[in-house]
Design an enzyme around this catalytic site. Structure first.
Site, PDB file in Angstrom:
ATOM      1  N   GLU A 103      41.212  28.804  47.607  1.00  0.00           N
ATOM      2  CA  GLU A 103      40.662  27.551  47.092  1.00  0.00           C
ATOM      3  C   GLU A 103      40.857  27.472  45.583  1.00  0.00           C
ATOM      4  O   GLU A 103      40.929  28.486  44.895  1.00  0.00           O
ATOM      5  CB  GLU A 103      39.149  27.499  47.386  1.00  0.00           C
ATOM      6  CG  GLU A 103      38.753  26.539  48.478  1.00  0.00           C
ATOM      7  CD  GLU A 103      38.946  25.064  48.137  1.00  0.00           C
ATOM      8  OE1 GLU A 103      39.775  24.716  47.281  1.00  0.00           O
ATOM      9  OE2 GLU A 103      38.262  24.249  48.758  1.00  0.00           O
ATOM     10  N   ASP A 104      40.919  26.247  45.072  1.00  0.00           N
ATOM     11  CA  ASP A 104      40.963  26.083  43.613  1.00  0.00           C
ATOM     12  C   ASP A 104      39.588  26.348  43.017  1.00  0.00           C
ATOM     13  O   ASP A 104      39.453  27.045  42.025  1.00  0.00           O
ATOM     14  CB  ASP A 104      41.470  24.684  43.228  1.00  0.00           C
ATOM     15  CG  ASP A 104      40.769  23.543  43.957  1.00  0.00           C
ATOM     16  OD1 ASP A 104      39.883  23.802  44.806  1.00  0.00           O
ATOM     17  OD2 ASP A 104      41.098  22.379  43.676  1.00  0.00           O
ATOM     18  N   ASP A 107      32.410  24.734  44.437  1.00  0.00           N
ATOM     19  CA  ASP A 107      31.441  23.954  43.663  1.00  0.00           C
ATOM     20  C   ASP A 107      30.115  23.962  44.439  1.00  0.00           C
ATOM     21  O   ASP A 107      29.347  24.919  44.345  1.00  0.00           O
ATOM     22  CB  ASP A 107      32.050  22.559  43.486  1.00  0.00           C
ATOM     23  CG  ASP A 107      31.217  21.612  42.652  1.00  0.00           C
ATOM     24  OD1 ASP A 107      30.591  22.059  41.700  1.00  0.00           O
ATOM     25  OD2 ASP A 107      31.221  20.402  42.954  1.00  0.00           O
ATOM     26  N   PHE A 156      32.698  19.483  34.862  1.00  0.00           N
ATOM     27  CA  PHE A 156      33.884  18.984  35.547  1.00  0.00           C
ATOM     28  C   PHE A 156      35.144  19.395  34.795  1.00  0.00           C
ATOM     29  O   PHE A 156      35.277  19.187  33.602  1.00  0.00           O
ATOM     30  CB  PHE A 156      33.832  17.459  35.693  1.00  0.00           C
ATOM     31  CG  PHE A 156      34.939  16.933  36.560  1.00  0.00           C
ATOM     32  CD1 PHE A 156      34.913  17.128  37.936  1.00  0.00           C
ATOM     33  CD2 PHE A 156      36.029  16.291  35.999  1.00  0.00           C
ATOM     34  CE1 PHE A 156      35.959  16.678  38.739  1.00  0.00           C
ATOM     35  CE2 PHE A 156      37.079  15.836  36.794  1.00  0.00           C
ATOM     36  CZ  PHE A 156      37.033  16.028  38.166  1.00  0.00           C
ATOM     37  N   ARG A 169      46.827  17.295  37.939  1.00  0.00           N
ATOM     38  CA  ARG A 169      47.109  18.560  38.637  1.00  0.00           C
ATOM     39  C   ARG A 169      48.261  19.303  37.970  1.00  0.00           C
ATOM     40  O   ARG A 169      48.404  20.509  38.110  1.00  0.00           O
ATOM     41  CB  ARG A 169      47.503  18.293  40.096  1.00  0.00           C
ATOM     42  CG  ARG A 169      46.408  17.665  40.940  1.00  0.00           C
ATOM     43  CD  ARG A 169      46.795  17.767  42.410  1.00  0.00           C
ATOM     44  NE  ARG A 169      46.055  16.836  43.261  1.00  0.00           N
ATOM     45  CZ  ARG A 169      44.871  17.088  43.773  1.00  0.00           C
ATOM     46  NH1 ARG A 169      44.261  18.216  43.504  1.00  0.00           N
ATOM     47  NH2 ARG A 169      44.282  16.213  44.558  1.00  0.00           N
TER      48      ARG A 169
HETATM   49  P1  IMP Z   1      32.677  21.837  47.157  1.00  0.00           P
HETATM   50  O1  IMP Z   1      32.830  21.433  48.573  1.00  0.00           O
HETATM   51  O2  IMP Z   1      31.574  21.067  46.476  1.00  0.00           O
HETATM   52  O3  IMP Z   1      32.528  23.319  46.941  1.00  0.00           O
HETATM   53  O4  IMP Z   1      33.947  21.357  46.372  1.00  0.00           O
HETATM   54  C1  IMP Z   1      35.133  21.847  46.646  1.00  0.00           C
HETATM   55  C2  IMP Z   1      36.265  20.916  46.245  1.00  0.00           C
HETATM   56  O5  IMP Z   1      35.868  19.894  45.307  1.00  0.00           O
HETATM   57  C3  IMP Z   1      37.252  21.751  45.514  1.00  0.00           C
HETATM   58  O6  IMP Z   1      38.163  22.326  46.397  1.00  0.00           O
HETATM   59  C4  IMP Z   1      37.883  20.772  44.565  1.00  0.00           C
HETATM   60  O7  IMP Z   1      38.983  20.158  45.188  1.00  0.00           O
HETATM   61  C5  IMP Z   1      36.805  19.764  44.253  1.00  0.00           C
HETATM   62  N1  IMP Z   1      36.135  20.054  42.962  1.00  0.00           N
HETATM   63  C6  IMP Z   1      34.951  20.677  42.755  1.00  0.00           C
HETATM   64  N2  IMP Z   1      34.657  20.778  41.445  1.00  0.00           N
HETATM   65  C7  IMP Z   1      35.702  20.217  40.792  1.00  0.00           C
HETATM   66  C8  IMP Z   1      36.007  20.033  39.378  1.00  0.00           C
HETATM   67  O8  IMP Z   1      35.272  20.424  38.454  1.00  0.00           O
HETATM   68  N3  IMP Z   1      37.183  19.405  39.121  1.00  0.00           N
HETATM   69  C9  IMP Z   1      38.040  18.967  40.086  1.00  0.00           C
HETATM   70  N4  IMP Z   1      37.803  19.130  41.396  1.00  0.00           N
HETATM   71  C10 IMP Z   1      36.642  19.744  41.749  1.00  0.00           C
HETATM   72 MG    MG Z   2      40.011  22.109  46.699  1.00  0.00          MG
END
Ligand code: IMP
Ligand code: MG
Length: 179
Positions: A103-104, A107, A156, A169
């Site tokens: 994963e990138d 969050d 963010f 990206r």
């Molecule tokens: P989660 O489901 O809230 O953990 O979010 C996961 C996905 O949200 C990541 O795989 C990202 O693609 C996107 N994401 C979460 N935080 C950021 C951020 O700070 N910048 C850009 N994309 C984010």
């Molecule tokens: Mg992602």
């Protein structure tokens, strides 16, 4: 590196390409050690994780891994929607395999939590999580990444695969939204 602007917002340099590169090499070495003899499947979560997955996969060249892709979507603009949609699946047989989700960023943890539940139905031997970035303060689900590039505060960020409405990206460094 200088400030960049997207959708009227200003972002400032945060993590350089050199730091990212060095950290990914370390993670690649850790995975190589931990997964020796396991031939793991790296499962890259598109779109955001593609640069990280490409570098990480090659940083672990000693273990005969494979790479596959899955596409999920949960974010709109700068906020998580909480609902995770699978836009593209992976047909590989996962039974008995070591799967490393790549994963990138983790969050809220919703995306990974949801993905793990779906993957478990396919009976892998084990599931590990590798994420370039981790926001521990934002976590809402019981998710514990095994390999973390950088822990960051609840801010963010964009670049190196991470987007703002599909833009940014392509940035080689990571930038954070200016306060
Ligand atoms: P989660 O489901 O809230 O953990 O979010 C996961 C996905 O949200 C990541 O795989 C990202 O693609 C996107 N994401 C979460 N935080 C950021 C951020 O700070 N910048 C850009 N994309 C984010
Ligand atoms: Mg992602």
């Amino acid at each position: 590196m200088k400030e960049v602007k997207y959708e009227g917002m200003t972002f400032v340099p945060y993590i350089s390409r050199e730091e990212i590169e060095a950290r990914i090499k370390e993670l690649g070495n850790e995975i190589t050690r931990d997964c020796a003899g396991k031939e793991p499947l790296f499962l890259c979560v598109l779109n955001g994780a593609f640069p990280f997955a490409s570098d990480l996969f090659r940083a672990a060249e000693g273990i005969d891994g494979e790479i596959a892709f899955i596409r999920l979507k949960s974010y709109e603009g700068t906020a998580s929607t909480g609902n995770v949609r699978q836009m593209m699946g992976c047909e590989k047989d996962l039974e008995g395999r070591t799967v490393i989700i790549v994963e990138d960023i983790v969050d809220t943890g919703n995306t990974i939590h949801n993905l793990i539940a779906t993957l478990k139905e396919r009976k892998p031997a084990e599931i590990k999580i590798a994420t370039l970035l981790f926001k521990p303060e934002a976590l809402e689900k019981p998710v514990k990444p095994d390999y973390v590039g950088f822990c960051i505060p609840k801010k963010f960020i964009i670049g190196f695969g991470l987007d703002i409405n599909d833009k940014a990206r392509d940035l080689n460094d990571i930038y954070v939204l200016k306060d």
